[in-house]
Design a protein around this motif. Structure first.
Motif, PDB file in Angstrom:
ATOM      1  N   GLY A   1      -5.566   0.761   0.581  1.00 28.41           N
ATOM      2  CA  GLY A   1      -5.584   2.030  -0.121  1.00 28.41           C
ATOM      3  C   GLY A   1      -6.876   2.746   0.127  1.00 28.41           C
TER       4      GLY A   1
ATOM      5  N   GLY B   1       0.835  -1.190   0.000  1.00 22.97           N
ATOM      6  CA  GLY B   1       0.000   0.000   0.000  1.00 22.97           C
ATOM      7  C   GLY B   1       0.865   1.232   0.000  1.00 22.97           C
TER       8      GLY B   1
ATOM      9  N   LEU C   1      -3.396  -0.405  -7.250  1.00 21.40           N
ATOM     10  CA  LEU C   1      -2.710   0.552  -6.381  1.00 21.40           C
ATOM     11  C   LEU C   1      -2.897   1.976  -6.900  1.00 21.40           C
TER      12      LEU C   1
END
Ligand SMILES: Nc1ncnc2c1ncn2[C@@H]1O[C@H](COP(=O)(O)OP(=O)(O)OP(=O)(O)O)[C@@H](O)[C@H]1O
Ligand SMILES: [Mg+2]
Lengths: 258, 279
Positions: A214, A42, A250
């Motif tokens: 995230g 992350g 991501l």
């Protein structure tokens, strides 16, 4: 996935520091089973290290429960071992004494001197440092120091290894050696390991599962179960595709944060 | 001379010496001997070669000083003077430790106290201890007490400043380690804080020994009738120049031994730390 085959289970974890307007992390679940490596990826500042401290019992969360073998954690569990990027070896102790450090502490399981010695021997052998046991940390290379830190974890016969970017400061070659070592350790000691990393390739190489954090407040935004045989160097194409997927998720998560 | 040792330097790569077929310790020893030989040579040139026959400087020749030292050590009360001086050094160091370590720990752990005291300490530290000499004699009378005061005053700064620095430099990751091992407060103190601070205190002690040894001799030139400083003045008054040089030589030698034993103590009590640079 059943909750009762998990060594460590976290449910509904919420995290917030005093003075913050929103939760850093909310509603996060995690199951960690014996013999399994789970990577946590992350963006920086998303709360990975904070989460690890909560799982380790070093810090309280505002929401949720963490259980180890079905028991709620209270403080640091004696069978949980933690390693960080900085090996934090004590410079006045030899490698061997560093590995033995803390085994005789009051809140650790009682061991006889002979048991302690045996544990230390096994741990040092496992990381391949038998030849260096009487050296002081100033004489160790970065990789050797991190191996020592891992041995210090192993001496406690951990059921759970919590690793916060343990190989982040190592060079490429040493790092790949350490990744192989981690796989071997998890196999030999049959522990569960949670690995925080910034390196997607590292996650793909060692994990059984990848969890992606995230968004804001952060929650799980991606989850991959990787079923390639280990080590995976021969599966470049499959890994390449996975890598793209992880990256895309991501990026999307980060875009949502702004 | 900096009072706080800088970050330990990486020890020189010894492999070059090994490749040259020499044991590194042996090389170092040979170089040290060569340096001392040069020093002796310069002394000899300065007293026996350059000055003309019958000159005053010839009285200071190593040719007479070194044999004189031998006979003084065996056949005079010089050993007593040495013991008196060493006792003063010891008392001065103990006083400096007794004051410097606790104050250093307090200053190091409490930043407000550090800010409040740091200018005052720097101010006091820069006053040569010798300038307190008349005052010390007025307050403490003649004899050993003013010397103890002056020596402790000279030695307390390196100990105090290094102790304070050590507390500030305690690695937070060590504390995190003890936390992750569920250490009690006492275990943290015993296994991390005390040993973590100890090597710095020993560095301070070694610096203090150097300072004390330098201040000792002039301190002993006032109002006492024993000690190496007194002995030097006495030889001057007796015009015993070869004895004077013999004692000068002895002072250097004893200082060297003191520093070596401080180093050995450091190695013994703080293994694993690279010898900090003391410059
Ligand atoms: N003790 C604390 N008190 C207040 N805020 C904190 C504390 N520790 C961390 N934070 C904040 O919480 C956020 C997350 O920190 P954390 O270290 O968990 O992130 P991370 O995901 O591990 O980041 P990185 O990848 O850079 O290590 C950061 O914004 C940080 O400033
Ligand atoms: Mg982090």
């Amino acid at each position: 996935m059943l909750a009762n085959d998990a060594v460590l289970a976290a449910k509904g974890i919420g995290l917030r520091y005093p003075g913050q307007s929103a939760n850093l992390l909310s509603d996060f679940d995690l199951l960690l089973r014996r013999g399994e490596i789970v990577s946590l990826l992350g963006p920086s500042g998303v709360g990975k290290s904070s989460l690890l401290r909560v799982l380790a019992g070093l810090q309280q969360s505002i929401d949720g429960v963490v259980t180890i073998n079905q028991n709620p954690v209270q403080g640091v569990h004696p069978r949980v071992a933690i390693a960080f990027q900085d090996p934090s070896l004590l410079p006045w102790l030899t490698l061997e004494k560093n590995v033995a450090f803390g085994l005789d502490f009051k809140h650790q399981p009682k061991l006889s001197a002979a048991e302690r010695r045996a544990r230390v021997d096994v741990a040092i052998n496992e990381v391949g440092l038998s030849h260096a046991r009487s050296l002081y940390p100033s004489a160790l290379s970065g990789g050797m120091a991190q191996r020592t830190a891992l041995a210090r974890c192993l001496a406690r016969k951990p059921e759970i290894l919590l690793l916060d970017e343990p190989f982040g400061a190592l060079d490429e070659v040493t790092r790949s050696e350490m990744q192989q070592l981690l796989l071997k350790i998890v196999r030999d000691f049959d522990t569960a390991a949670l690995l925080i990393t910034h390196d997607i390739d590292e996650a793909l190489l060692v994990s059984d599962r990848i969890v992606l954090l995230g968004g804001g407040p952060a929650r799980e935004v991606g989850h991959w179960t990787i079923e390639l045989p280990k080590p995976r160097e021969d599966y470049v194409a499959e890994l390449g595709a996975l890598r793209v997927e992880v990256l895309t998720t991501l990026r999307r998560a980060m875009a949502r944060r702004h | 001379m900096t009072l706080v040792a800088t970050a330990p330097q990486r020890t020189r790569d010894a492999s070059a010496d090994v490749r040259a077929g020499l044991h590194p310790a042996l090389t170092r020893f040979a170089l040290a001997l060569a340096g001392l030989a040069v020093l002796l040579g310069l002394w000899w040139i300065g007293t026996d070669i350059l000055p003309p026959e019958g000159s005053f400087a010839r009285k200071f020749s190593p040719g007479t000083a070194i044999p004189t030292l031998g006979s003084l050590l065996i056949g005079s009360d010089l050993p007593v003077h040495i013991l008196v001086s060493l006792k003063r050094v010891l008392v001065g160091l103990l006083l400096a430790l007794a004051i410097g370590v606790p104050v250093g720990l307090a200053v190091g752990s409490w930043s407000k106290l550090n800010e409040a005291t740091s200018p005052a300490f720097q101010f006091l530290r820069m006053i040569s201890p010798l300038s307190w000499m008349p005052l010390a004699v007025m307050v403490f009378g003649v004899g050993d007490p003013p010397i103890y005061f002056l020596l402790a005053f000279a030695a307390v700064w390196p100990i105090l400043l290094n102790t304070a620095d050590a507390v500030r430099k305690l690695d937070p990751s060590w504390l995190r380690l003890s936390q992750s091992l569920a250490a009690t407060r006492w275990e943290t103190l015993r296994t991390i804080i005390v040993p973590g601070v100890l090597s710095h205190i020993l560095t301070g002690l070694r610096l203090a020994i150097g300072v004390i040894w330098i201040v000792l001799v002039p301190c002993e030139m006032l109002g006492v009738s024993a000690g190496l400083g007194y002995f030097i003045l006495d030889t001057r008054d007796r015009l015993a120049y070869s004895e004077l040089m013999a004692v000068v030589l002895l002072i250097g030698f004893l200082g060297f031994l003191l520093d070596m034993s401080a180093r050995a103590l450091y190695q013994l009590a703080a293994p694993g730390s690279r010898q900090p640079r003391v410059s």
